[in-house]
Write a protein that holds these residues in place. Structure first.
Motif, PDB file in Angstrom:
ATOM      1  N   LYS A   1      23.852  17.046  35.037  1.00  0.00           N
ATOM      2  CA  LYS A   1      23.601  18.399  34.532  1.00  0.00           C
ATOM      3  C   LYS A   1      23.589  19.464  35.636  1.00  0.00           C
ATOM      4  CE  LYS A   1      22.952  17.033  30.307  1.00  0.00           C
ATOM      5  NZ  LYS A   1      24.013  17.212  29.345  1.00  0.00           N
ATOM      6  N   ASN A   2      23.173  19.100  36.823  1.00  0.00           N
ATOM      7  CA  ASN A   2      23.047  20.107  37.878  1.00  0.00           C
ATOM      8  C   ASN A   2      24.321  20.276  38.709  1.00  0.00           C
ATOM      9  OD1 ASN A   2      22.931  17.629  39.117  1.00  0.00           O
ATOM     10  ND2 ASN A   2      21.255  18.155  40.506  1.00  0.00           N
ATOM     11  N   ARG A   3      25.404  19.607  38.362  1.00  0.00           N
ATOM     12  CA  ARG A   3      26.648  19.717  39.121  1.00  0.00           C
ATOM     13  C   ARG A   3      27.395  20.991  38.769  1.00  0.00           C
ATOM     14  NH1 ARG A   3      25.693  16.556  43.240  1.00  0.00           N
ATOM     15  NH2 ARG A   3      25.308  14.417  42.612  1.00  0.00           N
ATOM     16  N   LYS A   4      28.083  21.534  39.759  1.00  0.00           N
ATOM     17  CA  LYS A   4      28.871  22.746  39.544  1.00  0.00           C
ATOM     18  C   LYS A   4      30.317  22.364  39.231  1.00  0.00           C
ATOM     19  CE  LYS A   4      26.043  25.626  42.458  1.00  0.00           C
ATOM     20  NZ  LYS A   4      25.966  26.485  43.628  1.00  0.00           N
ATOM     21  N   VAL A   5      30.934  23.177  38.382  1.00  0.00           N
ATOM     22  CA  VAL A   5      32.331  22.953  37.997  1.00  0.00           C
ATOM     23  C   VAL A   5      33.113  24.206  38.365  1.00  0.00           C
ATOM     24  CG1 VAL A   5      33.903  22.550  36.061  1.00  0.00           C
ATOM     25  CG2 VAL A   5      31.667  21.434  36.113  1.00  0.00           C
ATOM     26  N   TYR A   6      34.278  23.985  38.948  1.00  0.00           N
ATOM     27  CA  TYR A   6      35.151  25.083  39.349  1.00  0.00           C
ATOM     28  C   TYR A   6      36.497  24.921  38.665  1.00  0.00           C
ATOM     29  CZ  TYR A   6      31.745  25.854  43.042  1.00  0.00           C
ATOM     30  OH  TYR A   6      30.596  26.094  43.731  1.00  0.00           O
ATOM     31  N   ARG A   7      37.091  26.051  38.331  1.00  0.00           N
ATOM     32  CA  ARG A   7      38.431  26.048  37.734  1.00  0.00           C
ATOM     33  C   ARG A   7      39.373  26.762  38.687  1.00  0.00           C
ATOM     34  NH1 ARG A   7      39.740  26.963  31.600  1.00  0.00           N
ATOM     35  NH2 ARG A   7      39.011  24.838  31.714  1.00  0.00           N
ATOM     36  N   GLN A   8      40.525  26.144  38.921  1.00  0.00           N
ATOM     37  CA  GLN A   8      41.499  26.725  39.836  1.00  0.00           C
ATOM     38  C   GLN A   8      42.300  27.801  39.129  1.00  0.00           C
ATOM     39  OE1 GLN A   8      44.175  23.923  41.612  1.00  0.00           O
ATOM     40  NE2 GLN A   8      44.978  25.410  43.049  1.00  0.00           N
ATOM     41  N   GLN A   9      42.466  28.924  39.804  1.00  0.00           N
ATOM     42  CA  GLN A   9      43.308  29.991  39.300  1.00  0.00           C
ATOM     43  C   GLN A   9      44.755  29.491  39.311  1.00  0.00           C
ATOM     44  OE1 GLN A   9      42.289  32.843  38.108  1.00  0.00           O
ATOM     45  NE2 GLN A   9      44.287  33.767  37.793  1.00  0.00           N
ATOM     46  N   PRO A  10      45.486  29.651  38.213  1.00  0.00           N
ATOM     47  CA  PRO A  10      46.870  29.159  38.191  1.00  0.00           C
ATOM     48  C   PRO A  10      47.717  29.754  39.321  1.00  0.00           C
ATOM     49  CG  PRO A  10      46.192  29.814  36.004  1.00  0.00           C
ATOM     50  CD  PRO A  10      45.107  30.255  36.941  1.00  0.00           C
ATOM     51  N   ASN A  11      48.526  28.920  39.898  1.00  0.00           N
ATOM     52  CA  ASN A  11      49.466  29.301  40.961  1.00  0.00           C
ATOM     53  C   ASN A  11      48.796  29.875  42.199  1.00  0.00           C
ATOM     54  OD1 ASN A  11      51.651  28.550  39.298  1.00  0.00           O
ATOM     55  ND2 ASN A  11      51.575  30.528  38.300  1.00  0.00           N
TER      56      ASN A  11
ATOM     57  N   ASN B   1      45.322  29.067  45.310  1.00  0.00           N
ATOM     58  CA  ASN B   1      44.295  28.158  45.823  1.00  0.00           C
ATOM     59  C   ASN B   1      42.901  28.760  45.663  1.00  0.00           C
ATOM     60  OD1 ASN B   1      46.069  26.151  46.591  1.00  0.00           O
ATOM     61  ND2 ASN B   1      46.486  27.109  48.555  1.00  0.00           N
ATOM     62  N   ILE B   2      42.748  29.603  44.680  1.00  0.00           N
ATOM     63  CA  ILE B   2      41.468  30.254  44.421  1.00  0.00           C
ATOM     64  C   ILE B   2      40.764  29.525  43.278  1.00  0.00           C
ATOM     65  CG2 ILE B   2      40.348  32.400  43.712  1.00  0.00           C
ATOM     66  CD1 ILE B   2      42.775  33.866  44.908  1.00  0.00           C
ATOM     67  N   PHE B   3      39.476  29.238  43.484  1.00  0.00           N
ATOM     68  CA  PHE B   3      38.668  28.542  42.482  1.00  0.00           C
ATOM     69  C   PHE B   3      37.526  29.442  42.037  1.00  0.00           C
ATOM     70  CE2 PHE B   3      40.830  25.285  44.802  1.00  0.00           C
ATOM     71  CZ  PHE B   3      41.065  24.281  43.884  1.00  0.00           C
ATOM     72  N   PHE B   4      37.186  29.358  40.740  1.00  0.00           N
ATOM     73  CA  PHE B   4      36.092  30.141  40.192  1.00  0.00           C
ATOM     74  C   PHE B   4      35.057  29.208  39.582  1.00  0.00           C
ATOM     75  CE2 PHE B   4      39.652  33.098  40.056  1.00  0.00           C
ATOM     76  CZ  PHE B   4      39.094  34.198  40.667  1.00  0.00           C
ATOM     77  N   LEU B   5      33.803  29.537  39.785  1.00  0.00           N
ATOM     78  CA  LEU B   5      32.714  28.783  39.189  1.00  0.00           C
ATOM     79  C   LEU B   5      32.714  29.041  37.684  1.00  0.00           C
ATOM     80  CD1 LEU B   5      30.193  27.023  39.690  1.00  0.00           C
ATOM     81  CD2 LEU B   5      28.894  29.139  39.902  1.00  0.00           C
ATOM     82  N   VAL B   6      32.636  27.953  36.891  1.00  0.00           N
ATOM     83  CA  VAL B   6      32.639  28.081  35.432  1.00  0.00           C
ATOM     84  C   VAL B   6      31.478  27.285  34.854  1.00  0.00           C
ATOM     85  CG1 VAL B   6      35.118  28.492  35.182  1.00  0.00           C
ATOM     86  CG2 VAL B   6      34.276  26.159  35.209  1.00  0.00           C
ATOM     87  N   ASP B   7      31.138  27.594  33.627  1.00  0.00           N
ATOM     88  CA  ASP B   7      30.077  26.878  32.924  1.00  0.00           C
ATOM     89  C   ASP B   7      30.584  25.496  32.500  1.00  0.00           C
ATOM     90  OD1 ASP B   7      27.512  26.674  31.582  1.00  0.00           O
ATOM     91  OD2 ASP B   7      28.692  26.813  29.722  1.00  0.00           O
ATOM     92  N   ARG B   8      29.842  24.457  32.848  1.00  0.00           N
ATOM     93  CA  ARG B   8      30.262  23.084  32.578  1.00  0.00           C
ATOM     94  C   ARG B   8      30.412  22.810  31.085  1.00  0.00           C
ATOM     95  NH1 ARG B   8      28.101  18.350  31.214  1.00  0.00           N
ATOM     96  NH2 ARG B   8      26.040  19.225  31.066  1.00  0.00           N
ATOM     97  N   THR B   9      29.431  23.206  30.288  1.00  0.00           N
ATOM     98  CA  THR B   9      29.479  22.900  28.851  1.00  0.00           C
ATOM     99  C   THR B   9      30.609  23.665  28.162  1.00  0.00           C
ATOM    100  OG1 THR B   9      27.774  24.560  28.436  1.00  0.00           O
ATOM    101  CG2 THR B   9      27.052  22.279  28.660  1.00  0.00           C
ATOM    102  N   GLU B  10      30.817  24.904  28.559  1.00  0.00           N
ATOM    103  CA  GLU B  10      31.898  25.697  27.973  1.00  0.00           C
ATOM    104  C   GLU B  10      33.261  25.095  28.338  1.00  0.00           C
ATOM    105  OE1 GLU B  10      33.738  30.118  28.539  1.00  0.00           O
ATOM    106  OE2 GLU B  10      31.562  29.949  28.536  1.00  0.00           O
ATOM    107  N   THR B  11      33.400  24.682  29.577  1.00  0.00           N
ATOM    108  CA  THR B  11      34.649  24.071  30.031  1.00  0.00           C
ATOM    109  C   THR B  11      34.898  22.752  29.311  1.00  0.00           C
ATOM    110  OG1 THR B  11      34.337  25.088  32.202  1.00  0.00           O
ATOM    111  CG2 THR B  11      35.924  23.296  32.065  1.00  0.00           C
ATOM    112  N   LEU B  12      33.852  21.967  29.146  1.00  0.00           N
ATOM    113  CA  LEU B  12      33.976  20.700  28.414  1.00  0.00           C
ATOM    114  C   LEU B  12      34.422  20.959  26.984  1.00  0.00           C
ATOM    115  CD1 LEU B  12      33.662  17.648  28.172  1.00  0.00           C
ATOM    116  CD2 LEU B  12      31.220  18.015  27.739  1.00  0.00           C
TER     117      LEU B  12
END
Length: 94
Positions: free
Chosen positions: A44-54, A56-67
């Motif tokens: 539960k306490n882990r951070k999830v990042y999503r890579q911006q398409p095309n 090398n930039i990553f953004f912090l996202v909500d884990r449950t929403e991403t799931l």
């Protein structure tokens, strides 16, 4: 006789395209299953990042929403695959 050869070639090309689409869809389903499984098993306490398409930039996202988004995507892919299978079965029955 020359009228049949192009039709057979076109049919073969269409089947080849369908086969490639089906393989691509299967590959995407497998990848999405892995992502859903990994997100489901995170603590539960882990951070999830999503890579911006095309990029090398990553953004912090909500884990449950991403799931949730990943599960929806997986459901859509499975639905598309099932529709493809059903259309092939219907074509065979004719």
């Amino acid at each position: 006789m020359s009228g049949r050869a192009p039709r057979q070639e076109e049919e073969g090309e269409r089947e080849s395209v369908k086969l490639r689409r089906k393989e691509e869809l299967s590959r995407r389903i497998k990848e999405q299953k892995v992502v859903v499984d990994e997100l489901s098993n995170l603590k539960k306490n882990r951070k999830v990042y999503r890579q911006q398409p095309n990029s090398n930039i990553f953004f912090l996202v909500d884990r449950t929403e991403t799931l949730s988004q990943c599960k929806n995507t997986l459901d859509e892919l499975k639905k598309a695959h099932q529709e493809m299978e059903n259309s092939e079965k219907a074509k065979i029955k004719k």
